[in-house]
Design a protein around this motif. Structure first.
Motif, PDB file in Angstrom:
ATOM      1  N   SER A  27     -29.799  12.642 -52.741  1.00  0.00           N
ATOM      2  CA  SER A  27     -29.215  11.330 -53.038  1.00  0.00           C
ATOM      3  C   SER A  27     -27.703  11.360 -52.848  1.00  0.00           C
ATOM      4  CB  SER A  27     -29.541  10.912 -54.468  1.00  0.00           C
ATOM      5  OG  SER A  27     -30.924  10.720 -54.609  1.00  0.00           O
ATOM      6  N   LEU A  29     -26.017  13.421 -50.879  1.00  0.00           N
ATOM      7  CA  LEU A  29     -25.749  13.510 -49.438  1.00  0.00           C
ATOM      8  C   LEU A  29     -25.933  12.156 -48.769  1.00  0.00           C
ATOM      9  CD1 LEU A  29     -27.415  16.934 -48.562  1.00  0.00           C
ATOM     10  CD2 LEU A  29     -24.970  16.397 -48.609  1.00  0.00           C
ATOM     11  N   CYS A  30     -26.915  11.424 -49.189  1.00  0.00           N
ATOM     12  CA  CYS A  30     -27.145  10.085 -48.648  1.00  0.00           C
ATOM     13  C   CYS A  30     -25.961   9.178 -48.961  1.00  0.00           C
ATOM     14  CB  CYS A  30     -28.428   9.501 -49.235  1.00  0.00           C
ATOM     15  SG  CYS A  30     -28.818   7.855 -48.623  1.00  0.00           S
ATOM     16  N   VAL A  32     -22.811  10.094 -49.588  1.00  0.00           N
ATOM     17  CA  VAL A  32     -21.674  10.533 -48.775  1.00  0.00           C
ATOM     18  C   VAL A  32     -21.826  10.046 -47.339  1.00  0.00           C
ATOM     19  CG1 VAL A  32     -20.541  12.570 -47.796  1.00  0.00           C
ATOM     20  CG2 VAL A  32     -21.109  12.504 -50.229  1.00  0.00           C
ATOM     21  N   HIS A  33     -23.028  10.184 -46.794  1.00  0.00           N
ATOM     22  CA  HIS A  33     -23.286   9.735 -45.426  1.00  0.00           C
ATOM     23  C   HIS A  33     -23.016   8.239 -45.281  1.00  0.00           C
ATOM     24  CE1 HIS A  33     -25.393   8.870 -41.696  1.00  0.00           C
ATOM     25  NE2 HIS A  33     -26.126   8.000 -42.364  1.00  0.00           N
ATOM     26  N   CYS A  34     -23.534   7.440 -46.210  1.00  0.00           N
ATOM     27  CA  CYS A  34     -23.369   5.989 -46.123  1.00  0.00           C
ATOM     28  C   CYS A  34     -21.906   5.578 -46.252  1.00  0.00           C
ATOM     29  CB  CYS A  34     -24.203   5.282 -47.191  1.00  0.00           C
ATOM     30  SG  CYS A  34     -25.979   5.420 -46.882  1.00  0.00           S
ATOM     31  N   ALA A  36     -19.190   7.513 -45.730  1.00  0.00           N
ATOM     32  CA  ALA A  36     -18.423   8.032 -44.604  1.00  0.00           C
ATOM     33  C   ALA A  36     -18.667   7.201 -43.351  1.00  0.00           C
ATOM     34  CB  ALA A  36     -18.773   9.495 -44.348  1.00  0.00           C
ATOM     35  N   THR A  37     -19.913   6.805 -43.134  1.00  0.00           N
ATOM     36  CA  THR A  37     -20.229   5.980 -41.967  1.00  0.00           C
ATOM     37  C   THR A  37     -19.528   4.631 -42.062  1.00  0.00           C
ATOM     38  OG1 THR A  37     -22.367   7.073 -41.711  1.00  0.00           O
ATOM     39  CG2 THR A  37     -22.118   4.921 -40.662  1.00  0.00           C
ATOM     40  N   SER A  38     -19.542   4.022 -43.217  1.00  0.00           N
ATOM     41  CA  SER A  38     -18.879   2.729 -43.397  1.00  0.00           C
ATOM     42  C   SER A  38     -17.380   2.830 -43.167  1.00  0.00           C
ATOM     43  CB  SER A  38     -19.141   2.184 -44.797  1.00  0.00           C
ATOM     44  OG  SER A  38     -20.517   1.945 -44.973  1.00  0.00           O
TER      45      SER A  38
END
Length: 130
Positions: A27, A29-30, A32-34, A36-38
């Protein structure tokens, strides 16, 4: 049958605390990914707006003409060959034509081809100087 299934699950199972930690890690990592992508997409969008501004192209062309004229002109004086300057001048001319085109595909094609030809002129200038 039920007892065989329960026995198999007990032997292969992972403790709940370990599963919870794994789930929390995934969760996180998800998240952070979301985020960072934004942030990355927002930065790229802002940079695209700035870099796509026509003034960037105009200033870039002025700098390319000035540096090209100096470098290619010095090359003629140093080695005496006109070909590198002629090729570089063609590249600069195509870049200038790009500024007259509507923003889009044709402008990009003229710019990219012009830059590549200008780079070839500079490379030939270096080779002639060696």
């Amino acid at each position: 049958m039920h007892s065989l299934y329960a026995a198999a699950v007990n032997q292969l199972s992972v403790p709940n605390s370990r599963l919870d930690r794994l789930a929390m890690t995934l969760s996180g990592l998800c998240l952070v990914h979301c985020l960072a992508t934004s942030v990355l997409l927002a930065l790229l969008s802002a940079a695209g707006g700035i870099l796509g501004d026509p003034i960037i192209h105009e200033v870039g062309l002025v700098l390319a003409i000035a540096l090209g004229a100096i470098a290619l002109g010095r090359g003629i004086r140093e080695h005496g060959f006109w070909l590198p300057s002629a090729i570089g001048g063609l590249g600069l001319a195509l870049m200038a034509v790009a500024l007259t085109q509507p923003h889009g595909g044709r402008e990009a094609i003229f710019t990219v081809v012009g830059v590549m030809i200008l780079a070839l002129g500079h490379r030939l200038n270096v080779l002639a100087s060696e």
